[in-house]
Design an enzyme around this catalytic site. Sequence first.
Site, PDB file in Angstrom:
ATOM      1  N   ASP A 111       0.863  -1.177   0.000  1.00  0.00           N
ATOM      2  CA  ASP A 111       0.000   0.000   0.000  1.00  0.00           C
ATOM      3  C   ASP A 111       0.901   1.229   0.000  1.00  0.00           C
ATOM      4  OD1 ASP A 111      -2.081   1.771   0.187  1.00  0.00           O
ATOM      5  OD2 ASP A 111      -2.620   1.278   2.253  1.00  0.00           O
ATOM      6  N   GLU A 161      -2.277   0.127  -4.704  1.00  0.00           N
ATOM      7  CA  GLU A 161      -2.383  -1.019  -3.803  1.00  0.00           C
ATOM      8  C   GLU A 161      -2.381  -2.311  -4.611  1.00  0.00           C
ATOM      9  OE1 GLU A 161      -5.588  -2.541  -0.405  1.00  0.00           O
ATOM     10  OE2 GLU A 161      -5.953  -0.708  -1.556  1.00  0.00           O
TER      11      GLU A 161
END
Length: 439
Positions: A13, A109
Site C-alpha cells: 500500500d 495497492e
Amino acid sequence: MTPTSPRTIMHLDLDAAFASIEQRDKPSLRGRPVVVGGIAGRGVVSTASYEARAFGVRSAMPMAEARRRLPAGAAYLVPRFEAYRRTSQVVMELLREVSPLVEQVSIDEAFVDLAAGGHDCAGPAVTALARDIKARIATATGGVTGSVGVGSSKLVAKIASDLDKPDGLTVVGPGDELTVLHPLPVTKLWGVGPATAERLRQAGVRTIGDLAARELIDLVAWFGQAHGNGLFRLARADDDRPVVPERDTKSVSAEETFGTDVADRAALGRELDQLADRVAKRLRGAGLSGRTVTVKARYFDFTTITRSATRDQPTDEPATILDAARRLLADIDVTSGLRLLGVGVSALTEFAQDGLFAIDTSPAAFVADDVPEQAPAPDLEWRTGQDVRHDEHGAGWVWGAGLGRVTVRFEGPRTPPGPVRTFRADDPLIHRADPPAWR
C-alpha cells in the site's frame, strides 16, 4: 517452497500516494501539509499527506473541514491523475518482475504471491525480500514509499500492511496469524462496516478475538448465513482467496448489511451518504469514473431489487453519486424495512476530466507559501497544482490564479524549491504540460 507449504502473500500500500507524488514533484511542498482532492467548498479530501494527517485530516473529509483544521502553509491541490497513473505503472511493473501473480487492487495497492515467483519464503528470507522490494520501489518512484504486509493469506497481509505506517514492514509468520489478529479492533476485518460494528459492540464484541470466541450460530442469527459465515471464517484467519493477476473491473460498489431492518428514510439517507463517499473514494483510488449509478436494496426475506440511472458524463464526485442515489432510493418502498443497502457505479472509464472536480473560488485555494496579502480567487482556466511550461522559464506548476493572472512556481522533482512568478492568465508563453519526469 513446496506446493504443500503455506502460501506467502504480500500486500503493498503506497503511503498517502497522491500527496506523496505531489511532494516528490513539488520540492517546496516537502515536509508541509498537502491535501489533494476537490478544492471547492463541497469538495472532499482524496488524500492527505502525513503532515496533514497529524492535524486530523483524512480521506473523504469535506475540504472545508480540512481547511479549518490545517494551519497556514498547507497546500490544497487538484488531482493530477496522469502523474499518479505513471507512478503506479512503474510500481506494478516492478512487482510483476517479482512474481507473475500480481493483483492490482487500486492505483496504489496490490497483492503479490511471492511463492509463485519462486522465492525463498522461509523465515528471515521473506523479510529480506520484502525490504528489497520496498527499497526498489522507493528508488524507482523517486522516493515514494510503501507499507508492506506479508502473511499466509490476503486477509493477514492486508491487515499487516496497516500495522506499521508509513514506510513500514510487518511479516506475520505461519502459525502467528491469530496472535497478531485477535487483539486488533474488529473493524480491521473486511465486511465490518459501521452497522455491523455497532451490532457487534452491543454484543460485547470489540476485538477480532472477541469475534472468534462467538459461536457460528450467533453470527448467522445476527447477520444471516453468508455474512455470518464470512465473519466466522475471517476471525479465524481462514481466507483461501487466490491472488488474481487480471482484474476486469465492471463496477465499483459499497454496501452495508444492517443489524436490524431499517425503515427510517432519514437513517437510510445518512447511510446512503456514507456509501456514496466510499464508492467515490474507491473510484478515485482506481483512477476511474462512471456513468451509471445503481442503488441495491434487500428486504428481510432476502428479496433484492435494484434501481439505476445513467448520466451523460462520467463522474467520481460523491455529491453527484449521492444525488442520483437519493432519487433512486425515493422510488423504493422501505416501509417494511431494508436489510441491506448498497450503491454502485458502472459504465466505467479511466478518469480524464479534471473539470469534474469543482474549482474553488476562495483565496484559501492558494498554496499558502508567500501568499500575497490580497490573494485573488483562483481562475477557472488555471487550477492549483496543475503542470505548466513557460517558453522562457521552463517547467513549473500553478501556485494560484485569479483576476486575469496566473502565478507559477518553477520547480520540479529534480530541482530545489523554485521561484514564483506571476503572468497574465492569457500569456501565450504559458502552456499546459505533462507531468514532470522524476528519473
